[in-house]
Design a protein around this motif. Sequence first.
Motif, PDB file in Angstrom:
ATOM      1  N   ILE A  44      52.780  44.314  29.773  1.00 19.43           N
ATOM      2  CA  ILE A  44      51.857  44.777  30.404  1.00 19.43           C
ATOM      3  C   ILE A  44      50.799  45.243  31.292  1.00 19.43           C
ATOM      4  CG2 ILE A  44      49.308  45.471  29.022  1.00 19.43           C
ATOM      5  CD1 ILE A  44      50.202  44.089  26.117  1.00 19.43           C
ATOM      6  N   ARG A  81      48.184  44.693  33.360  1.00 19.28           N
ATOM      7  CA  ARG A  81      46.222  44.284  33.203  1.00 19.28           C
ATOM      8  C   ARG A  81      46.233  42.934  33.648  1.00 19.28           C
ATOM      9  NH1 ARG A  81      46.485  39.220  30.255  1.00 19.28           N
ATOM     10  NH2 ARG A  81      48.882  38.295  29.647  1.00 19.28           N
ATOM     11  N   THR A  82      44.746  43.069  34.257  1.00 16.64           N
ATOM     12  CA  THR A  82      43.771  42.212  34.750  1.00 16.64           C
ATOM     13  C   THR A  82      43.490  40.832  34.223  1.00 16.64           C
ATOM     14  OG1 THR A  82      43.770  43.635  36.686  1.00 16.64           O
ATOM     15  CG2 THR A  82      42.109  41.879  36.411  1.00 16.64           C
ATOM     16  N   GLN A  83      44.240  39.608  33.831  1.00 17.73           N
ATOM     17  CA  GLN A  83      43.862  38.694  33.569  1.00 17.73           C
ATOM     18  C   GLN A  83      42.902  37.326  34.179  1.00 17.73           C
ATOM     19  OE1 GLN A  83      46.143  36.500  30.329  1.00 17.73           O
ATOM     20  NE2 GLN A  83      46.345  34.823  32.405  1.00 17.73           N
ATOM     21  N   ASN A 105      46.713  40.174  38.541  1.00 25.21           N
ATOM     22  CA  ASN A 105      47.052  40.962  37.995  1.00 25.21           C
ATOM     23  C   ASN A 105      48.207  41.254  37.416  1.00 25.21           C
ATOM     24  OD1 ASN A 105      44.377  42.750  37.878  1.00 25.21           O
ATOM     25  ND2 ASN A 105      44.943  42.833  41.026  1.00 25.21           N
ATOM     26  N   SER A 132      51.776  43.280  36.133  1.00 28.17           N
ATOM     27  CA  SER A 132      52.637  44.634  36.109  1.00 28.17           C
ATOM     28  C   SER A 132      53.672  44.873  35.432  1.00 28.17           C
ATOM     29  CB  SER A 132      52.337  45.569  37.274  1.00 28.17           C
ATOM     30  OG  SER A 132      52.878  46.695  37.078  1.00 28.17           O
ATOM     31  N   ASP A 144      42.467  40.622  29.151  1.00 28.09           N
ATOM     32  CA  ASP A 144      42.851  41.761  30.114  1.00 28.09           C
ATOM     33  C   ASP A 144      40.669  42.142  29.856  1.00 28.09           C
ATOM     34  OD1 ASP A 144      43.510  44.308  31.177  1.00 28.09           O
ATOM     35  OD2 ASP A 144      42.441  45.252  29.626  1.00 28.09           O
ATOM     36  N   LEU A 186      41.824  47.389  27.068  1.00 28.17           N
ATOM     37  CA  LEU A 186      43.517  46.763  26.562  1.00 28.17           C
ATOM     38  C   LEU A 186      42.936  45.958  25.302  1.00 28.17           C
ATOM     39  CD1 LEU A 186      45.843  47.276  29.217  1.00 28.17           C
ATOM     40  CD2 LEU A 186      45.072  48.777  27.491  1.00 28.17           C
ATOM     41  N   CYS A 188      45.166  42.599  24.266  1.00 32.48           N
ATOM     42  CA  CYS A 188      46.166  42.333  24.416  1.00 32.48           C
ATOM     43  C   CYS A 188      45.499  40.824  23.630  1.00 32.48           C
ATOM     44  CB  CYS A 188      46.080  42.097  25.939  1.00 32.48           C
ATOM     45  SG  CYS A 188      46.149  43.248  26.793  1.00 32.48           S
TER      46      CYS A 188
END
Length: 165
Positions: free
Chosen positions: A91, A93-95, A118, A120, A148, A152, A154
């Motif tokens: 996924i 996403r920004t964690q 980030n 991807s 995230d 999202l 996640c």
Amino acid sequence: MHEKLRKKIMPSATGTAMPVPANTIDIIQHAEVIATSESESRPLDNIVDGSTGPGSSQWVAGSTGPQSLIFKFDAPQNITGIIYEIEEQEIARTQEVCFEVSTDSGAHFREILRHEYNFSPNGSTFQREELKLDLPRITDLKMTIKPDKGNLDCVAKLNYIAFQM
């Protein structure tokens, strides 16, 4: 004899096995780990199995949303570094990862670090951090993972963590 990680779950792909470096705290021997959740197929034990790098085993939260891991040391530790790895191949996403420490057995925590990553599937899927710190007499270390920063649904993931002394 293989010893097990002491852990508690709070309510609310093969990598390379590496030996634990001499200057690293043996989490299995010297800490209890408290987590908000874990999946049955990817338990918390995976973060201390010595497997590192892309494709290594990993802990995956048993539920979506922010998750916390609290490392309760048996005796105060002088921590000079934290090494951790996170991998996300599925996924974009920004964690966000936040570290807090306590010197009074978890009665009070103070934030020491906050990072964003980030991920991807078509780009960056693996992150390894080696943080240099000077944290004397730490009784508890809390790692909070917000999987995230957007909306999202996640789950948090962590491949590996080690504390240097």
